[in-house]
Design a protein around this motif. Structure first.
Motif, PDB file in Angstrom:
ATOM      1  N   ALA A  38       0.996  -1.299  -0.140  1.00  0.00           N
ATOM      2  CA  ALA A  38      -0.015  -0.005  -0.208  1.00  0.00           C
ATOM      3  C   ALA A  38       0.475   1.382  -0.098  1.00  0.00           C
ATOM      4  N   ASN A  39       0.774   2.204  -0.750  1.00  0.00           N
ATOM      5  CA  ASN A  39       1.196   3.255  -1.230  1.00  0.00           C
ATOM      6  C   ASN A  39      -0.036   4.643  -0.720  1.00  0.00           C
ATOM      7  N   TYR A  40       0.549   5.051   0.037  1.00  0.00           N
ATOM      8  CA  TYR A  40      -0.570   6.472   0.756  1.00  0.00           C
ATOM      9  C   TYR A  40      -0.052   8.267   0.471  1.00  0.00           C
ATOM     10  N   VAL A  41      -0.607   8.415   0.204  1.00  0.00           N
ATOM     11  CA  VAL A  41       0.206   9.908   0.284  1.00  0.00           C
ATOM     12  C   VAL A  41      -1.654  10.576   0.783  1.00  0.00           C
ATOM     13  N   ARG A  42      -1.062  12.199   2.034  1.00  0.00           N
ATOM     14  CA  ARG A  42      -2.109  12.673   2.259  1.00  0.00           C
ATOM     15  C   ARG A  42      -1.959  13.706   2.854  1.00  0.00           C
ATOM     16  N   LEU A  43      -2.440  14.882   1.866  1.00  0.00           N
ATOM     17  CA  LEU A  43      -2.050  15.886   1.960  1.00  0.00           C
ATOM     18  C   LEU A  43      -2.991  16.429   1.896  1.00  0.00           C
ATOM     19  N   GLN A  44      -3.086  18.055   3.393  1.00  0.00           N
ATOM     20  CA  GLN A  44      -3.676  18.920   3.819  1.00  0.00           C
ATOM     21  C   GLN A  44      -3.674  19.582   3.256  1.00  0.00           C
ATOM     22  N   ASP A  45      -4.693  20.686   2.553  1.00  0.00           N
ATOM     23  CA  ASP A  45      -4.705  21.454   2.066  1.00  0.00           C
ATOM     24  C   ASP A  45      -6.055  23.099   2.675  1.00  0.00           C
ATOM     25  N   ARG A  46      -6.275  23.059   3.834  1.00  0.00           N
ATOM     26  CA  ARG A  46      -7.161  23.571   4.060  1.00  0.00           C
ATOM     27  C   ARG A  46      -7.037  25.354   4.417  1.00  0.00           C
ATOM     28  N   ASP A  47      -8.269  25.840   4.676  1.00  0.00           N
ATOM     29  CA  ASP A  47      -8.387  27.254   4.436  1.00  0.00           C
ATOM     30  C   ASP A  47      -7.181  27.635   5.636  1.00  0.00           C
ATOM     31  N   PRO A  48      -6.707  28.658   5.614  1.00  0.00           N
ATOM     32  CA  PRO A  48      -6.315  29.196   7.189  1.00  0.00           C
ATOM     33  C   PRO A  48      -7.100  29.228   8.549  1.00  0.00           C
ATOM     34  N   GLY A  49      -8.466  29.465   7.986  1.00  0.00           N
ATOM     35  CA  GLY A  49      -9.408  29.500   8.840  1.00  0.00           C
ATOM     36  C   GLY A  49      -9.402  27.994   9.938  1.00  0.00           C
ATOM     37  N   HIS A  50      -9.935  27.202   8.853  1.00  0.00           N
ATOM     38  CA  HIS A  50     -10.328  25.941   9.560  1.00  0.00           C
ATOM     39  C   HIS A  50      -9.434  25.112  10.273  1.00  0.00           C
ATOM     40  N   SER A  51      -9.937  24.032  10.674  1.00  0.00           N
ATOM     41  CA  SER A  51      -9.092  22.892  11.789  1.00  0.00           C
ATOM     42  C   SER A  51      -9.554  21.387  11.247  1.00  0.00           C
ATOM     43  N   GLN A  52      -8.701  20.581  11.634  1.00  0.00           N
ATOM     44  CA  GLN A  52      -9.439  19.461  11.221  1.00  0.00           C
ATOM     45  C   GLN A  52      -8.369  18.168  12.615  1.00  0.00           C
ATOM     46  N   THR A  53      -8.996  17.485  13.115  1.00  0.00           N
ATOM     47  CA  THR A  53      -7.982  16.089  13.541  1.00  0.00           C
ATOM     48  C   THR A  53      -8.922  15.113  12.656  1.00  0.00           C
ATOM     49  N   GLY A  54      -6.952  14.365  12.436  1.00  0.00           N
ATOM     50  CA  GLY A  54      -7.710  13.297  11.407  1.00  0.00           C
ATOM     51  C   GLY A  54      -6.521  11.967  11.889  1.00  0.00           C
ATOM     52  N   ARG A  55      -7.649  10.552  11.606  1.00  0.00           N
ATOM     53  CA  ARG A  55      -6.859   9.643  12.593  1.00  0.00           C
ATOM     54  C   ARG A  55      -6.301   8.545  11.311  1.00  0.00           C
ATOM     55  N   LEU A  56      -5.301   7.924  11.454  1.00  0.00           N
ATOM     56  CA  LEU A  56      -5.027   7.059   9.834  1.00  0.00           C
ATOM     57  C   LEU A  56      -5.025   5.644  10.617  1.00  0.00           C
ATOM     58  N   THR A  57      -4.841   4.612  10.719  1.00  0.00           N
ATOM     59  CA  THR A  57      -4.963   3.595  11.315  1.00  0.00           C
ATOM     60  C   THR A  57      -4.025   3.054   9.720  1.00  0.00           C
ATOM     61  N   ALA A  58      -3.378   2.009  10.130  1.00  0.00           N
ATOM     62  CA  ALA A  58      -3.132   1.097   9.589  1.00  0.00           C
ATOM     63  C   ALA A  58      -2.457   0.145  10.182  1.00  0.00           C
ATOM     64  N   SER A  59      -3.011  -1.643   9.702  1.00  0.00           N
ATOM     65  CA  SER A  59      -2.901  -2.786  10.146  1.00  0.00           C
ATOM     66  C   SER A  59      -2.292  -3.610   9.158  1.00  0.00           C
ATOM     67  N   LEU A  60      -0.546  -3.621   9.900  1.00  0.00           N
ATOM     68  CA  LEU A  60       0.056  -4.512   8.163  1.00  0.00           C
ATOM     69  C   LEU A  60      -0.135  -6.236   8.919  1.00  0.00           C
ATOM     70  N   ALA A  61      -0.327  -7.170   8.084  1.00  0.00           N
ATOM     71  CA  ALA A  61      -0.129  -8.510   7.793  1.00  0.00           C
ATOM     72  C   ALA A  61       1.464  -8.474   7.517  1.00  0.00           C
ATOM     73  N   ARG A  62       1.877 -10.267   7.067  1.00  0.00           N
ATOM     74  CA  ARG A  62       2.984 -10.791   6.719  1.00  0.00           C
ATOM     75  C   ARG A  62       3.823 -10.427   5.436  1.00  0.00           C
ATOM     76  N   ASP A  63       4.633  -9.984   5.549  1.00  0.00           N
ATOM     77  CA  ASP A  63       5.119  -9.218   4.355  1.00  0.00           C
ATOM     78  C   ASP A  63       4.284  -7.974   3.834  1.00  0.00           C
ATOM     79  N   SER A  64       3.630  -7.482   4.210  1.00  0.00           N
ATOM     80  CA  SER A  64       2.802  -6.207   3.991  1.00  0.00           C
ATOM     81  C   SER A  64       3.767  -5.492   3.827  1.00  0.00           C
ATOM     82  N   ARG A  65       3.696  -4.595   3.017  1.00  0.00           N
ATOM     83  CA  ARG A  65       4.634  -3.584   3.046  1.00  0.00           C
ATOM     84  C   ARG A  65       3.599  -1.969   3.219  1.00  0.00           C
ATOM     85  N   PHE A  66       3.910  -0.599   4.032  1.00  0.00           N
ATOM     86  CA  PHE A  66       3.306   0.562   4.385  1.00  0.00           C
ATOM     87  C   PHE A  66       4.117   1.416   3.511  1.00  0.00           C
TER      88      PHE A  66
END
Lengths: 250, 427
Positions: free
Chosen positions: B213-241
């Motif tokens: 799994a290749n993963y890109v996150r890009l946050q470009d919110r308005d300067p007045g706006h807020s965010q909380t973000g959660r990202l979880t990943a569970s990786l099984a045998r020989d997997s790549r993140f």
């Protein structure tokens, strides 16, 4: 081209330059020699505009303008080039990118158009061939992981591309093997011209065997204590610096 | 407590949510939130990030009737993003999943379903994850079949607007990569509007045996706006993140990244870049659990701060009992362009196994003065020299972007943001 009058400068509380007088005309090559700690590098840094040094008195006029009023980048665009004794490594900043940006800053000052990528590459390759530099250095980070000799060649490459009116080379010969010394000397000699001046700051006579100076000055304790022609360099090589100090003190 | 979520108003809002397969989970999440509350600065993990302002935005929105704002007409903004980043885009506008984009993204090996129609039962135990489910209108479930390798990345574009009144949005995406699959994802956050906005997102990945799994996150919110973000990943045998995140905008931003290496041979690399000016607050918390041996993780986050920006990096790696042969590296480097910017950098290693290789390093510094002078003697003015050096500093993260075709667009976007940050003279 360059008129230095009674220049004094210090870093912190230490006064390093104690009244330097020097005139450099177009077409001339000057060598400034002197023992360690005499103020040679300080003079070079002050001329380039390093604000770690405080100029406390005196004046420097370059092409009719007060040099000390100018920012380092303004001095560069006016045609002053400092070849660093210890060129700075700037990881991630592409060597070619810096060379091109530097050249365009200078060209803009001269009222010229920006150089296009093709012309720039041609120019860079030509100058690199002159200095026996591998073109792969263009795509490395500025001085990143370069050997001492490679760094010095890179300084000369920058100078050769920028074609300054006044080049000040600070200990460019130190730490060079004979091949690198010859390449550097070739680069310097290629720039000798009637509308350009070169100031070589050096501890040894070695480079002067390859780049023949018109004038030789000895800096000692922050003052120029003796000036002469190229024979002075040979005399220093033979006798060292102590006899001059004694002569100056007497 | 002054900054607690207005639970009665929340209860009323949850009652008005659509009745669908998610309804029991929303109610359970609401009760969980009622019991546990939202994190406060008294919690060790939240001591630098005060959620009071985003709770107030939520309460304001609840008091106004928790109205569902119509998705903004953002075609031009969407087009400018989807043009630069080639992907199968799924659009979530103001919390509403765009069903046309779901239809468009269906193809061999990819199954996209609204969360309310999937069999998945979302978890809500983590902080703010309960709030996310309680107010979730709908989310997405994405499954990549075993052995599948989609031709291009799958993108989730979260686009919010708050034009006239305070608003909030919840985004939830559950991603499953079956064994031996290989897929890339981009999570893009953007917002507009002059009113207050708080976005809360949760993305969960389950990466199967030998999946990539290749993963890109890009946050470009308005300067007045807020965010909380959660990202979880569970990786099984020989997997790549391989993950790379860019925080370029926003007012108060908190990212929680939690990776579990559950199978031997699993490998995670986490990279991140945060660029903050004005009074921006960007907090990155990462946690990597090495549950079994022979797993590898590396992380490097870099930050460039100017003005009175405040950033936090807290990277935790936990090597559990028996996870011998673990290799874990963490690094965090920061450049402060002003005297009033501040960084709290905290690497944490907890090791309960014997045979492990772990390292960490953090630096906080200014631009190198010798290098600045050197560049200026070559004719670059202060601002150009700062731009050149900050870009070089950032580029080592940009260059880690696992979807290589995105690197150029990201490099430009980072350079634009750096041009703003390096304007000041207090540096």
């Amino acid at each position: 081209m360059l008129e230095i009058r009674n220049l004094t400068a210090r870093i912190g509380d230490a006064e390093i330059l104690r009244g330097v007088d020097l005139s450099v005309n177009s077409g001339e090559v000057h060598a400034i020699m002197g023992p360690n700690g005499s103020g040679k590098s300080t003079l070079a840094q002050v001329l380039a505009g390093n604000d770690a040094y405080e100029v406390t008195a005196g004046s420097v006029v370059f092409k009719g303008n007060d040099l000390l009023e100018l920012e380092p980048e303004e001095r560069a665009r006016e045609g002053i080039f400092l070849g660093f004794q210890y060129p700075v490594e700037i990881p991630g900043v592409n060597n070619a990118y810096l060379l091109k940006a530097a050249l365009n800053a200078r060209r803009q000052q001269q009222g010229l158009e920006e150089i296009d990528a093709f012309e720039f590459l041609k120019l860079a390759r030509e100058k690199m061939a002159l200095l026996d530099m591998d073109p792969k250095f263009l795509n490395r980070g500025v001085n990143e992981g370069f050997s001492g000799g490679e760094k010095k060649r890179n300084e000369i490459l920058q100078m050769a591309i920028l074609e300054p009116s006044l080049a000040i080379l600070d200990e460019t010969d130190s730490g060079l093997d004979i091949d690198a010394l010859r390449a550097v000397a070739k680069g310097v000699n290629s720039l000798r011209s009637p509308d350009r001046a070169i100031v070589l700051v050096t501890h040894y006579q070695r480079l002067l065997g390859y780049v023949e100076p018109d004038h030789v000055h000895v800096l000692s304790d922050g003052r120029i204590v003796r000036s002469g022609d190229k024979s002075l360099a040979l005399e220093l090589e033979e006798k060292g610096y102590d006899w001059l100090r004694e002569a100056a003190g007497a | 407590m002054k900054t607690a979520i207005a639970i009665d108003a929340l209860r009323a809002a949850v009652a008005r949510m659509p009745h669908d397969r998610l309804t029991p989970t929303r109610r359970a999440a609401l009760e969980h939130l009622d019991r546990e509350g939202t994190p406060t600065i008294r919690h060790e993990d939240w001591k630098y990030t005060d959620l009071a302002t985003v709770i107030e935005i939520s309460n304001q929105w609840l008091a106004d009737g928790a109205r569902t704002v119509a998705p903004p007409s953002a075609d031009a903004t969407i087009a400018s993003i989807t043009r630069r980043f080639d992907a199968h885009w799924l659009i979530i506008a103001n919390g509403a999943v765009d069903t046309d984009s779901i239809t468009a993204a269906q193809m061999a090996g990819i199954h996209v379903t609204p969360l309310s129609e999937s069999q998945s039962i979302p978890q809500f135990e983590a902080p703010l994850s309960d709030l996310n489910i309680a107010l979730l209108r709908d989310g997405l479930h994405i499954r990549i079949d075993a052995g599948a390798a989609p031709d291009k990345a799958i993108g989730v574009l979260v686009i919010d607007s708050a034009a006239v009144a305070a608003a909030t949005s919840q985004t939830r995406v559950e991603i499953e990569l079956a064994a031996n699959s290989k897929a890339s994802f981009i999570e893009y956050h953007r917002s507009t509007g002059d009113a207050d906005h708080y976005a809360n997102s949760v993305f969960n990945l389950v990466v199967g045996d030998n999946a990539d799994a290749n993963y890109v996150r890009l946050q470009d919110r308005d300067p007045g706006h807020s965010q909380t973000g959660r990202l979880t990943a569970s990786l099984a045998r020989d997997s790549r993140f391989r993950h790379c995140a860019f925080d370029l905008g926003g007012k108060l931003i908190r990212n929680d990244l939690s990776i579990e290496l559950t199978g031997p041979g699993a490998a995670a690399s986490l990279h991140g870049l945060y660029l903050a000016g004005d009074e921006q607050h960007i907090d990155n918390h990462t946690r990597i659990d090495h549950r079994v041996g022979l797993s590898r993780s590396e992380q490097e986050y870099r930050g460039i701060l100017s003005d009175a920006a405040r950033c936090v990096w807290n990277g935790k790696a936990i090597v559990h009992n028996g996870a011998d042969g673990t290799d874990a590296k963490q690094a965090n480097h920061n450049l402060l362009l002003s005297k009033t910017a501040e960084v709290d950098a905290k690497p944490e290693l907890e090791i309960y196994a014997d045979d492990v290789k772990c390292s960490h390093g953090t630096t906080i510094g200014q631009l190198d003065e010798a290098a600045m002078f050197y560049l200026r003697t070559r004719g670059l003015d202060k601002r150009e020299a700062r731009q050149l050096m900050t870009r070089a500093f950032a580029q080592s993260i940009v260059g880690m972007t696992p979807i290589e075709s995105y690197q150029e667009a990201i490099r430009e976007q980072v350079a634009d943001r750096l041009n703003q940050l390096t304007l000041g003279d207090d540096q």
